[in-house]
Scaffold this active site. Structure first.
Site: not given
Ligand code: UD1
Ligand code: MG
Length: 455
Positions: A14, A18, A25, A83, A158, A360, A374, A380, A434
């Protein structure tokens, strides 16, 4: 621990939009260590034999950070963010070589503990999948754990895909999931993206597994470990929660914190017994405080900074502060005193030595029992290089002296106040630099009289 080999996969692809940051991050820090560093440390402490980290394209600094905390870490690139199910499959090769348990963690949940990871692994003793759930105070946004009468997880729904009835379920998915390696790739390969987000959900593994006769066990986790960082407010909240843990732990181990809520620890601060920390003390990384030390109010201690990773140690019974600053490489000997507005960097201060006010001390050494008056400054730096000041045991440095390095002050020597010392001083000698004091008897009275006549 299960005794089976343990592979831990950490998802960190990710971008963290934000955070509004140029940094990925997971490289933002809590208590002086990156979010990813915290997760890797917990994975290591839970007994991971192998760690694989999934990063986004071009995240070379995340790769470096992974290897920093777990030298054998394997890093895989997920080309596009499709995902969590797709992200785990980026580590396909590593999974194919694994035998035993595979646990999936998120790189942006720094408060996860080794105990929870181990619990997920234990959940795999009797099931092909383990899901760590928690009772959410506000379940909005989380995946819900749907269970059958026996408590087995039959699906994770989800939030966006859940029905009204399913949304009433309070047991949520933490995101920590475990798999037995033998069936994992086959299950993951069947995950599709026909859902509200059009993403490959790792959580679909539960229903797919079930259709293949692979059971999913629910494991109990804690909400306060699962805080995921998406923005700077959550980063601050994670910091706050980490500090609460660190303070509780310090007190449990025998340190007195006079006002715990004002003391700020680093992830690796080490405190001995009967240490007293007064209010408003900040620890950076790499500090060790031995037994019986007192750190007075408003002191700042760090053992590493961007350039130097020397470590800082305060030995038994020493007193630091108030308002003292210890920087990398400060080694404060037994019973030594470093007082107000004294900065120490890369100096070993001997047992019982004292530098109580406004000084220092940078680059060098102070012998046991020496007294630094003091306003003493170790000069240095010449604008290009750093040089050493070495002060022998029992020496006495008069107030407001400048010691121009490189320079050595012999054991037991005295330096007259206000001296600018540029040459080495022999043992037990007095060095004075001095001009002689002049005195004109009666001058002040005459001056005053003259000025009064004029006005
Ligand atoms: C996910 C879970 C959800 C859970 C929640 C807890 C899934 C589908 N859902 O949702 O059930 O309650 O976490 O916080 O897993 N990431 C990748 N590559 C991607 C997508 C995500 O590396 O393609 C990483 C993100 O950087 C993050 C983590 O996976 O660290 C979770 O992804 P995020 O999008 O936050 O999942 P949630 O929608 O919060
Ligand atoms: Mg999330």
């Amino acid at each position: 621990m299960s005794g089976r080999p343990l592979l831990i996969i950490i998802l960190a692809a990710g971008k963290g939009t934000r955070m509004k940051s140029d940094r990925p991050k997971v490289l933002h820090e809590v208590a002086g260590r990156s979010l990813l560093g915290h997760v890797i440390a917990s994975a290591g402490a839970a007994g991971a034999d192998k760690i694989a980290v999934v990063v986004g394209p071009g995240m070379d600094d995340v790769r470096a950070e992974a290897i920093r905390w777990f030298p054998g870490a394997e890093v895989h690139v997920q080309p596009g963010q499709m995902g969590t199910g797709d992200a785990v499959l980026a580590a396909r090769e590593t999974i194919a070589r694994a035998s035993g348990d595979v646990i999936v963690l998120f790189g942006d949940t720094p408060l996860i503990t080794p105990e929870t990871i181990a619990a997920a692994s234990n959940g795999l003793a009797a099931a092909g999948i383990a899901v760590v759930g928690f009772q959410a105070s506000d379940p909005t946004g989380y995946g819900r754990l749907l269970q059958d009468a026996s408590g087995q997880v039959i699906a994770i729904r989800e939030h966006k895909d859940a029905s009204e009835a399913e949304r009433q379920v309070k047991l949520c998915n933490t995101g920590v999931m475990g798999f037995r390696s033998e069936t994992m790739l086959e299950i993951l390969g069947r995950i599709g993206n026909n859902n509200a987000k059009g993403e490959y959900y790792l959580t679909d593994a539960v229903e797919i597994g079930r259709s293949m006769g692979v059971a999913a066990a629910a494991v109990t986790g804690r909400e306060d470990e699962m805080l995921g960082i998406n923005d700077r407010s959550q980063l601050a909240e994670a910091e706050r929660m980490f500090q609460v843990r660190a303070r509780t732990c310090a007190m449990a181990e025998g340190a007195t914190l006079v006002a715990p809520e004002t003391v700020h620890f680093s992830f690796d601060t080490r405190l001995g017994r009967d240490v007293v920390i007064e209010p408003y003390v900040v620890f950076g990384p790499g500090v060790t405080i031995e037994d019986g030390v007192t750190v007075r109010a408003f002191s700042h201690l760090t053992g590493t900074d961007r350039k130097v990773k020397a470590g800082t140690v305060v030995r038994e019974g020493a007193e630091i502060g108030p308002y003292a600053r210890l920087r990398p490489g400060a080694e404060i000997g037994r019973g030594a005193h470093i007082g107000n507005f004294v900065e120490v960097k890369n100096v070993a201060v001997g047992a019982g030595a004292k530098a109580n006010h406004l000084s220092y001390l940078g680059d060098g050494s102070v012998g046991a029992g020496a007294n630094i008056g003091a306003g003493t400054i170790f000069c240095n730096y010449d604008g290009f290089r750093k040089h050493k000041t070495e002060i022998g045991a029992g020496a006495f440095i008069g107030s407001n002296s400048s010691l121009v390095a490189p320079v050595k002050i012999g054991e037991g020597a005295y330096i007259g106040s206000g001296s600018v010392v540029t040459k080495d001083v022999s043992e037990n000698a007095l060095a004075l630099e001095r001009s002689k004091q002049a005195e004109i008897p009666g001058w002040a009275a005459k001056f005053r009289a003259l000025m009064q006549k004029r006005s």
